[in-house]
Design a protein around this motif. Structure first.
Motif, PDB file in Angstrom:
ATOM      1  N   ILE A   1      22.114  40.149  30.806  1.00  0.00           N
ATOM      2  CA  ILE A   1      21.253  39.958  29.645  1.00  0.00           C
ATOM      3  C   ILE A   1      20.216  41.066  29.600  1.00  0.00           C
ATOM      4  O   ILE A   1      19.683  41.458  30.643  1.00  0.00           O
ATOM      5  N   SER A   2      19.964  41.593  28.406  1.00  0.00           N
ATOM      6  CA  SER A   2      19.025  42.707  28.268  1.00  0.00           C
ATOM      7  C   SER A   2      18.494  42.747  26.843  1.00  0.00           C
ATOM      8  O   SER A   2      19.111  42.199  25.920  1.00  0.00           O
ATOM      9  N   GLY A   3      17.365  43.428  26.672  1.00  0.00           N
ATOM     10  CA  GLY A   3      16.843  43.651  25.329  1.00  0.00           C
ATOM     11  C   GLY A   3      17.596  44.736  24.583  1.00  0.00           C
ATOM     12  O   GLY A   3      17.460  44.867  23.372  1.00  0.00           O
ATOM     13  N   GLY A   4      18.388  45.521  25.277  1.00  0.00           N
ATOM     14  CA  GLY A   4      19.149  46.591  24.645  1.00  0.00           C
ATOM     15  C   GLY A   4      20.302  46.077  23.812  1.00  0.00           C
ATOM     16  O   GLY A   4      20.793  44.962  24.015  1.00  0.00           O
ATOM     17  N   GLY A   5      20.748  46.903  22.861  1.00  0.00           N
ATOM     18  CA  GLY A   5      21.874  46.535  22.017  1.00  0.00           C
ATOM     19  C   GLY A   5      23.207  46.733  22.715  1.00  0.00           C
ATOM     20  O   GLY A   5      23.276  47.272  23.828  1.00  0.00           O
TER      21      GLY A   5
ATOM     22  N   GLY B   1      18.096  32.858  26.199  1.00  0.00           N
ATOM     23  CA  GLY B   1      19.414  33.281  26.656  1.00  0.00           C
ATOM     24  C   GLY B   1      20.019  32.325  27.662  1.00  0.00           C
ATOM     25  O   GLY B   1      21.202  31.985  27.570  1.00  0.00           O
ATOM     26  N   VAL B   2      19.214  31.853  28.604  1.00  0.00           N
ATOM     27  CA  VAL B   2      19.704  30.891  29.598  1.00  0.00           C
ATOM     28  C   VAL B   2      20.165  29.608  28.912  1.00  0.00           C
ATOM     29  O   VAL B   2      21.222  29.048  29.240  1.00  0.00           O
TER      30      VAL B   2
ATOM     31  N   PHE C   1      25.132  39.573  27.065  1.00  0.00           N
ATOM     32  CA  PHE C   1      24.142  39.027  26.140  1.00  0.00           C
ATOM     33  C   PHE C   1      23.125  40.116  25.774  1.00  0.00           C
ATOM     34  O   PHE C   1      22.016  40.155  26.319  1.00  0.00           O
ATOM     35  N   PRO C   2      23.477  41.003  24.828  1.00  0.00           N
ATOM     36  CA  PRO C   2      22.529  42.041  24.398  1.00  0.00           C
ATOM     37  C   PRO C   2      21.373  41.448  23.589  1.00  0.00           C
ATOM     38  O   PRO C   2      21.404  40.291  23.157  1.00  0.00           O
ATOM     39  N   THR C   3      20.383  42.310  23.353  1.00  0.00           N
ATOM     40  CA  THR C   3      19.202  41.987  22.537  1.00  0.00           C
ATOM     41  C   THR C   3      18.691  40.569  22.798  1.00  0.00           C
ATOM     42  O   THR C   3      18.559  39.749  21.904  1.00  0.00           O
ATOM     43  N   ASN C   4      18.400  40.314  24.098  1.00  0.00           N
ATOM     44  CA  ASN C   4      17.819  39.036  24.520  1.00  0.00           C
ATOM     45  C   ASN C   4      18.650  37.830  24.091  1.00  0.00           C
ATOM     46  O   ASN C   4      18.105  36.790  23.699  1.00  0.00           O
ATOM     47  N   ALA C   5      19.969  37.977  24.173  1.00  0.00           N
ATOM     48  CA  ALA C   5      20.929  36.898  23.879  1.00  0.00           C
ATOM     49  C   ALA C   5      20.971  36.517  22.406  1.00  0.00           C
ATOM     50  O   ALA C   5      21.483  35.454  22.059  1.00  0.00           O
TER      51      ALA C   5
ATOM     52  N   LYS D   1      11.788  31.527  34.216  1.00  0.00           N
ATOM     53  CA  LYS D   1      11.265  30.536  35.159  1.00  0.00           C
ATOM     54  C   LYS D   1      11.024  29.180  34.491  1.00  0.00           C
ATOM     55  O   LYS D   1      11.127  28.139  35.139  1.00  0.00           O
ATOM     56  N   GLU D   2      10.687  29.205  33.198  1.00  0.00           N
ATOM     57  CA  GLU D   2      10.409  27.966  32.476  1.00  0.00           C
ATOM     58  C   GLU D   2      11.645  27.081  32.369  1.00  0.00           C
ATOM     59  O   GLU D   2      11.539  25.874  32.155  1.00  0.00           O
ATOM     60  N   THR D   3      12.823  27.660  32.518  1.00  0.00           N
ATOM     61  CA  THR D   3      14.058  26.879  32.401  1.00  0.00           C
ATOM     62  C   THR D   3      14.363  26.104  33.674  1.00  0.00           C
ATOM     63  O   THR D   3      15.193  25.199  33.672  1.00  0.00           O
ATOM     64  N   GLY D   4      13.730  26.494  34.789  1.00  0.00           N
ATOM     65  CA  GLY D   4      14.023  25.869  36.074  1.00  0.00           C
ATOM     66  C   GLY D   4      15.184  26.496  36.813  1.00  0.00           C
ATOM     67  O   GLY D   4      15.566  26.030  37.892  1.00  0.00           O
ATOM     68  N   VAL D   5      15.765  27.567  36.262  1.00  0.00           N
ATOM     69  CA  VAL D   5      16.880  28.221  36.942  1.00  0.00           C
ATOM     70  C   VAL D   5      16.372  28.874  38.229  1.00  0.00           C
ATOM     71  O   VAL D   5      15.243  29.367  38.291  1.00  0.00           O
TER      72      VAL D   5
END
Length: 256
Positions: free
Chosen positions: A46-50, A197-198, A75-79, A229-233
């Motif tokens: 996953i990345s912010g890139g296209g 994304g998660v 998962f490009p562009t933050n999913a 971190k907010e997802t708990g993963v």
């Protein structure tokens, strides 16, 4: 939560600063380690890139057989986009911004530059405000700036991204504004970040966060990996690609 690679079904990696240096090609050692990991686990990046950035920086350095590619999820562009391999890379979904939304964001950048009196550097390397369809990204030195120039620029008096982002808030209250990497500002729809994304992975793959491990270099507060971190993963912070290689190598020894 303690990391147990033998319980994990999906390993999620950030790209820049984790699998590669910022916008640099993945090296052959990392490609080999990931290929071995793909033989044993599903892997997501996953990345912010296209997607074009994924092709050049990541996929262009791989030569995996189809059965390994089929276990790799992108998962490009933050999913806001999701690609899977099925005889070639297929786009499964794209959460596109409307033309009106994209123009509003571009106009907001110009207003924010004026509001804070921002002057672009005299030397630029490519596009400064890039329309990625699902995301608009500002890169202070241009999209193709060399890594050393970006490292030197970040944290200097020229780095005024926080001021620009604060000015953008006035014009774009309904959008998410993030400051990732060395020189960038990303603008997406509200709530779109790596936590989003998660959650997309949970829905699309029928998994829970308990089935995943996330690896990233910016899990500190304010970093673009921090929302995960907010997802708990279960999340593991690395300081760069060399640490990621060590981590993958240790997993390959531990997987039963």
């Amino acid at each position: 939560m303690s990391t147990d690679i033998n319980k994990a079904k999906l390993i999620v990696f950030d790209l820049d600063g984790t699998l590669t240096e910022s916008k640099m090609h993945m090296d052959s050692e990392m490609a080999s380690l990931l290929g071995r990991l793909l033989s044993k686990r599903l892997v997501a990046v996953i990345s912010g890139g296209g997607f074009g950035r994924f092709e050049e920086q990541f996929l262009g350095q791989t030569d995996y057989p189809p059965e390994q590619f089929s276990r790799l999820l992108l998962f490009p562009t933050n999913a806001t986009r999701f690609y899977r391999y099925d005889g070639g890379w297929k786009e499964i979904y794209a959460d596109m911004l409307t033309p009106a939304e994209r123009q509003k964001i571009k106009d907001a950048f110009e207003r924010a530059f004026r509001d804070v009196g921002y002057q672009h550097p005299p030397k630029l390397y490519g596009e400064v405000v890039e329309d990625r369809g699902t995301q608009i990204t500002f890169s202070a030195l241009g999209q193709k700036a060399p890594l050393e120039a970006k490292k030197e620029w970040r944290g200097s008096l020229h780095d005024r991204r926080r001021e620009i982002a604060a000015a953008l808030e006035k014009y774009l209250p309904e959008f998410q504004i993030q400051i990732p990497g060395y020189t960038s500002i990303d603008v997406t729809r509200k709530g779109v970040n790596k936590a989003y994304g998660v959650h997309q992975m949970e829905k699309l793959l029928g998994m829970s966060v308990a089935d995943m491990i996330f690896v990233g270099d910016a899990l500190y507060e304010g970093g673009n990996d921090y929302p995960v971190k907010e997802t708990g993963v279960d999340s593991i912070a690395v300081s760069g690609p060399e640490k990621t290689k060590q981590l993958i190598a240790s997993w390959l020894k531990a997987i039963s």
